[in-house]
Design a protein around this motif. Structure first.
Motif, mmCIF file in Angstrom:
data_model
loop_
_atom_site.group_PDB
_atom_site.id
_atom_site.type_symbol
_atom_site.label_atom_id
_atom_site.label_comp_id
_atom_site.label_asym_id
_atom_site.label_seq_id
_atom_site.Cartn_x
_atom_site.Cartn_y
_atom_site.Cartn_z
ATOM 1 N N ARG A 1 15.245 6.393 9.867
ATOM 2 C CA ARG A 1 14.189 6.599 10.866
ATOM 3 C C ARG A 1 13.228 7.692 10.437
ATOM 4 O O ARG A 1 12.024 7.627 10.736
ATOM 5 C CB ARG A 1 14.830 6.882 12.220
ATOM 6 C CG ARG A 1 15.499 5.637 12.789
ATOM 7 C CD ARG A 1 16.458 5.897 13.919
ATOM 8 N NE ARG A 1 16.997 4.614 14.400
ATOM 9 C CZ ARG A 1 17.976 4.498 15.285
ATOM 10 N NH1 ARG A 1 18.558 5.588 15.779
ATOM 11 N NH2 ARG A 1 18.389 3.307 15.670
ATOM 12 N N ALA A 2 13.744 8.687 9.710
ATOM 13 C CA ALA A 2 12.856 9.722 9.180
ATOM 14 C C ALA A 2 11.888 9.123 8.162
ATOM 15 O O ALA A 2 10.703 9.491 8.105
ATOM 16 C CB ALA A 2 13.683 10.835 8.539
ATOM 17 N N TYR A 3 12.386 8.193 7.355
ATOM 18 C CA TYR A 3 11.523 7.517 6.379
ATOM 19 C C TYR A 3 10.410 6.742 7.093
ATOM 20 O O TYR A 3 9.228 6.838 6.719
ATOM 21 C CB TYR A 3 12.358 6.575 5.508
ATOM 22 C CG TYR A 3 11.578 5.419 4.929
ATOM 23 C CD1 TYR A 3 10.739 5.597 3.833
ATOM 24 C CD2 TYR A 3 11.663 4.144 5.501
ATOM 25 C CE1 TYR A 3 10.008 4.536 3.322
ATOM 26 C CE2 TYR A 3 10.939 3.080 4.988
ATOM 27 C CZ TYR A 3 10.111 3.279 3.900
ATOM 28 O OH TYR A 3 9.386 2.230 3.399
ATOM 29 N N ILE A 4 10.778 5.974 8.122
ATOM 30 C CA ILE A 4 9.790 5.154 8.824
ATOM 31 C C ILE A 4 8.758 6.027 9.532
ATOM 32 O O ILE A 4 7.541 5.878 9.347
ATOM 33 C CB ILE A 4 10.484 4.218 9.832
ATOM 34 C CG1 ILE A 4 11.322 3.156 9.122
ATOM 35 C CG2 ILE A 4 9.453 3.560 10.758
ATOM 36 C CD1 ILE A 4 10.517 2.132 8.352
ATOM 37 N N VAL A 5 9.240 6.962 10.352
ATOM 38 C CA VAL A 5 8.329 7.791 11.145
ATOM 39 C C VAL A 5 7.593 8.777 10.244
ATOM 40 O O VAL A 5 6.368 8.951 10.345
ATOM 41 C CB VAL A 5 9.108 8.522 12.252
ATOM 42 C CG1 VAL A 5 8.177 9.446 13.032
ATOM 43 C CG2 VAL A 5 9.765 7.519 13.197
ATOM 44 N N GLY A 6 8.346 9.428 9.341
ATOM 45 C CA GLY A 6 7.725 10.422 8.469
ATOM 46 C C GLY A 6 6.738 9.798 7.494
ATOM 47 O O GLY A 6 5.638 10.335 7.274
ATOM 48 N N GLY A 7 7.115 8.653 6.885
ATOM 49 C CA GLY A 7 6.200 7.995 5.953
ATOM 50 C C GLY A 7 4.923 7.542 6.636
ATOM 51 O O GLY A 7 3.816 7.723 6.107
ATOM 52 N N SER A 8 5.066 6.952 7.834
ATOM 53 C CA SER A 8 3.891 6.509 8.584
ATOM 54 C C SER A 8 3.000 7.686 8.960
ATOM 55 O O SER A 8 1.768 7.615 8.836
ATOM 56 C CB SER A 8 4.329 5.761 9.853
ATOM 57 O OG SER A 8 5.167 4.679 9.540
ATOM 58 N N ALA A 9 3.620 8.782 9.406
ATOM 59 C CA ALA A 9 2.851 9.963 9.806
ATOM 60 C C ALA A 9 2.135 10.577 8.610
ATOM 61 O O ALA A 9 0.957 10.974 8.707
ATOM 62 C CB ALA A 9 3.779 10.984 10.454
ATOM 63 N N LEU A 10 2.812 10.656 7.458
ATOM 64 C CA LEU A 10 2.200 11.258 6.272
ATOM 65 C C LEU A 10 1.012 10.436 5.787
ATOM 66 O O LEU A 10 -0.069 10.986 5.495
ATOM 67 C CB LEU A 10 3.249 11.392 5.166
ATOM 68 C CG LEU A 10 2.746 11.991 3.836
ATOM 69 C CD1 LEU A 10 2.209 13.400 4.060
ATOM 70 C CD2 LEU A 10 3.859 11.990 2.795
ATOM 71 N N LEU A 11 1.185 9.118 5.685
ATOM 72 C CA LEU A 11 0.086 8.267 5.227
ATOM 73 C C LEU A 11 -1.086 8.320 6.207
ATOM 74 O O LEU A 11 -2.252 8.352 5.794
ATOM 75 C CB LEU A 11 0.578 6.831 5.067
ATOM 76 C CG LEU A 11 -0.396 5.854 4.408
ATOM 77 C CD1 LEU A 11 -0.787 6.324 3.012
ATOM 78 C CD2 LEU A 11 0.204 4.451 4.340
ATOM 79 N N THR A 12 -0.778 8.357 7.502
ATOM 80 C CA THR A 12 -1.841 8.442 8.514
ATOM 81 C C THR A 12 -2.572 9.768 8.404
ATOM 82 O O THR A 12 -3.807 9.821 8.534
ATOM 83 C CB THR A 12 -1.247 8.276 9.919
ATOM 84 O OG1 THR A 12 -0.590 7.010 10.009
ATOM 85 C CG2 THR A 12 -2.330 8.350 10.976
ATOM 86 N N LEU A 13 -1.824 10.844 8.157
ATOM 87 C CA LEU A 13 -2.439 12.165 8.018
ATOM 88 C C LEU A 13 -3.391 12.194 6.825
ATOM 89 O O LEU A 13 -4.504 12.743 6.918
ATOM 90 C CB LEU A 13 -1.347 13.219 7.855
ATOM 91 C CG LEU A 13 -1.812 14.687 7.820
ATOM 92 C CD1 LEU A 13 -2.481 15.062 9.135
ATOM 93 C CD2 LEU A 13 -0.640 15.619 7.527
ATOM 94 N N ALA B 1 -2.189 4.510 12.165
ATOM 95 C CA ALA B 1 -0.770 4.779 12.383
ATOM 96 C C ALA B 1 -0.034 3.493 12.729
ATOM 97 O O ALA B 1 1.111 3.271 12.299
ATOM 98 C CB ALA B 1 -0.589 5.810 13.496
ATOM 99 N N TRP B 2 -0.683 2.633 13.491
ATOM 100 C CA TRP B 2 -0.084 1.352 13.889
ATOM 101 C C TRP B 2 0.211 0.491 12.674
ATOM 102 O O TRP B 2 1.313 -0.035 12.513
ATOM 103 C CB TRP B 2 -1.049 0.641 14.837
ATOM 104 C CG TRP B 2 -0.560 -0.653 15.373
ATOM 105 C CD1 TRP B 2 -0.789 -1.896 14.844
ATOM 106 C CD2 TRP B 2 0.232 -0.867 16.538
ATOM 107 N NE1 TRP B 2 -0.192 -2.862 15.611
ATOM 108 C CE2 TRP B 2 0.448 -2.255 16.661
ATOM 109 C CE3 TRP B 2 0.767 -0.010 17.497
ATOM 110 C CZ2 TRP B 2 1.176 -2.813 17.699
ATOM 111 C CZ3 TRP B 2 1.500 -0.563 18.540
ATOM 112 C CH2 TRP B 2 1.704 -1.938 18.631
ATOM 113 N N ILE B 3 -0.782 0.334 11.783
ATOM 114 C CA ILE B 3 -0.572 -0.527 10.611
ATOM 115 C C ILE B 3 0.304 0.167 9.575
ATOM 116 O O ILE B 3 1.010 -0.500 8.809
ATOM 117 C CB ILE B 3 -1.910 -1.000 10.004
ATOM 118 C CG1 ILE B 3 -2.747 0.173 9.502
ATOM 119 C CG2 ILE B 3 -2.684 -1.831 11.014
ATOM 120 C CD1 ILE B 3 -4.019 -0.265 8.757
ATOM 121 N N ALA B 4 0.287 1.509 9.529
ATOM 122 C CA ALA B 4 1.158 2.228 8.596
ATOM 123 C C ALA B 4 2.621 2.029 8.963
ATOM 124 O O ALA B 4 3.481 1.860 8.089
ATOM 125 C CB ALA B 4 0.811 3.716 8.588
#
Length: 634
Positions: free
Chosen positions: A51-63, A94-97
């Protein structure tokens, strides 16, 4: 729940229902409750890291993407329009990430062959079920002959496993039209005669459709649930093999902390161009998406309302749905009941698993964009209702995530529209546009944005399109790594051509879908109820008058957009052409994709081909044979 109509007439019930074995199913409270069993025995290892990978990866790419777009906007200070654009861009990226990282996880699962869960696989000897399971098929104004043919195919497939004695079959009718109800009774009687299944096939019709499908299932649980430790929920268009049904029953029996196992139904029997396009997309892109969410949802998977097996006692104890408070259509009966039932089951301390790699689960898709949008309008209202469920006490955070995703899905359409319009309004404002003088010769939004920072603008555009389309490419690549799937899709080249055509058609339909979904949200917010209509299964065609009534607004919007944009600048009209084309061509596109002839032609040339179409499993062949044989007698 209302008790009116909980018992059909004696003439209907006596010969075709078993003795009642009541099971208490209390209504749950959303204002009280606590999460039981935060950790479950069947929870996969490493869930926190997943879950850290999913949420963290999405947040990082969005940032990273948000920083790039902020840098493009910051030149002359950020005004209100630019701030709105930034907020919308961040939310949508963030949605598509999130979808990208989830699909990437699914892609790795498929190509590495890490698919089994709960001991469920397609190989090995068929296990021996030890408890009784009821197969429930709710129906609402469906074609009775078609329904009973599908049920007979499932019945015979279960019988072929040698374990029929562990399964009973219930048709749970909510039909409101008396001629259809009479035909249902006759078709059911004929089904019992054809199969000899008088001791295992049952029919019940409610006079009162309280709580719709959820109330239909709950009424059965309260009357008969005590005799069946497990129940498998079907839809009127569901088909499942006896083997997968037996394996699901044994898996549930062998994992006492599990309350629900959801399969991934493959879409089959598409005849129109639209249905075959959806069928191909579900077969090729669906697995990477499903494997991805199963990987990080773990024991907190969602429920899609059908083709899933449920522990009856757990469902009875925790899934009694309350009436939602508030004004209609937000208040009242829960429409999209499956998400809420899943959340309440997990709150009650039970595990829910999705097993997408298990073959043998099928459903039929809508035959046209029109039918999909009608169904989507009902789902829109149901998912927006979930805003009243989100604050419920004791829900697991992943369950709240499911509810948020369901709500957010319908807001993405108006958000994309707003992003496009604001992205146009900003350069118009900078160019000195005034309504009295429409013409701005040489004006181009693309030129304006490139002038702000050409390198960053290009990076943001390319990255956004890549993240948006990557799940499709990953689905294609994952499918092509499996020889049987590759051959079933007509080979790598035909599958590639199918993917490109599906992407083109989806892009042309996207503006219409955006328009209709945005209108649907406005109608729900204005208090307009979606109603409850039966679904068409085969024919998606509409007369010209129906097409004009349904899509005349889209066409008119396209005409206005073309006229206004061209008056400002031909370059602006070219920039808006993808959206304008979709709106202008709405009627011919829907007419073409709703027809069977184009679908048949594409089938002959091998486009949108799927393995189930080329080598259909026995349950699909048998259902088709029965429907063909029974139809002339109807």
């Amino acid at each position: 729940m209302s008790t009116t109509g909980m018992h059909a007439s004696v003439a209907d019930v006596a010969p075709i229902l078993p003795p009642e074995t009541p099971l208490e199913m209390p209504i749950q409270s959303l204002g009280e409750g606590a999460l039981a069993n935060p950790r479950l025995p069947t929870e996969p290892r490493g869930m926190a890291w997943r879950r850290a990978y999913i949420v963290g990866g999405s947040a990082l790419l969005t940032l990273i993407a948000a920083y790039q777009i902020w840098w493009v906007l910051r030149g002359n200070g950020i005004n209100v329009l630019e701030a709105l654009l930034l907020v919308l861009f961040v939310a949508l990226f963030a949605w598509i990430a999130l979808a990208f990282f989830s699909a990437l996880a699914g892609f790795v699962q498929i190509v590495s062959r890490r698919r089994a869960r709960l001991g469920l696989g397609d190989g090995g000897a068929l296990p021996e079920p030890g408890v009784r399971t009821a197969l429930l098929m709710p129906t609402y104004n469906e074609d009775p002959q078609r329904l009973m043919a599908g049920l007979q195919a499932i019945y015979e497939s279960v019988a072929a496993t040698g374990h029929l004695d562990r399964f009973d079959f219930f048709v749970l009718s909510d039909t409101t039209r008396e001629p259809i109800a009479q035909a249902e009774r006759e078709a059911f009687a004929a089904l019992r005669e054809r199969t000899g299944g008088h001791a295992r096939l049952y029919y019940r019709r409610r006079d009162d459709n309280a709580e719709r499908k959820a109330g239909n299932i709950a009424e059965w649980v309260r009357r008969y649930g005590g005799a069946y430790p497990q129940m498998l929920i079907l839809d009127a268009d569901s088909l499942m093999t006896g083997e997968v049904i037996v394996r699901l029953a044994v898996a549930m029996q062998g994992h006492p902390d599990v309350a629900l196992i959801q399969t991934l139904p493959m879409i089959v029997n598409g005849n129109t161009l639209f249905a075959r396009m959806q069928q191909f997309a579900g077969r090729v892109y669906g697995p990477v998406i499903a494997h991805g969410v199963a990987w990080w949802h773990g024991a907190e998977s969602n429920y899609w309302g059908h083709n899933a097996i449920i522990r009856t006692a757990a469902f009875a104890a925790h899934a009694g749905l309350p009436e939602l408070r508030g004004y209609r259509p937000f208040g009242g009966t829960v429409l999209s009941h499956d998400f809420v039932e899943a959340a309440l089951l997990r709150r009650g301390g039970w595990a829910l698993h999705m097993v997408p790699g298990l073959a043998g689960s099928y459903e039929e898709g809508p035959p046209s964009l029109t039918d999909m949008l009608v169904r989507d309008r009902r789902w829109c209202q149901g998912n927006l209702q979930h805003s009243a469920v989100l604050p419920a006490k004791g829900l697991h955070w992943v369950s709240r995530w499911h509810l948020l995703i369901g709500i957010g899905h319908y807001f993405t359409a108006p958000m994309w529209a707003m992003l496009m319009l604001i992205g146009l309004a900003i350069p118009l404002e900078r160019a000195g546009f005034v309504w009295g003088t429409l013409s701005l010769p040489g004006f181009s939004p693309t030129r304006y944005w490139r002038e702000q920072d050409p390198e960053r603008f290009t990076w943001v555009f390319v990255a956004t399109m890549a993240v948006l389309l990557a799940p499709k490419l990953m689905g294609y690549l994952a499918s092509m790594t499996d020889g049987a799937t590759r051959r079933g899709c007509g080979g790598a080249l035909r599958a590639l051509l199918s993917m490109l055509l599906e992407t083109l058609l989806a892009a042309l339909m996207a503006p219409v879908t955006m328009y209709v979904q945005s209108r649907g949200i406005a109608e729900v917010l204005a208090g307009k109820d979606s109603g409850w209509e039966s679904q068409r299964r085969d024919d998606g065609t509409l007369p010209l008058s129906g097409l004009v009534r349904s899509y005349g607004g889209s066409t008119l919007l396209g005409v206005l957009a073309l006229g206004m944009s061209y008056a400002v600048s031909p370059s602006l009209a070219a920039w808006m052409s993808p959206v304008i084309a979709g709106l202008l061509l709405a009627i011919p596109i829907v007419a073409l994709t709703s027809a069977r002839a184009p679908g048949r032609w594409l089938r002959r040339v091998g486009i949108f081909r799927t393995p189930e179409e080329i080598a259909p499993p026995q349950v699909l062949k048998r259902a088709a044979e029965l429907r063909k044989a029974i139809a002339p007698q109807a």
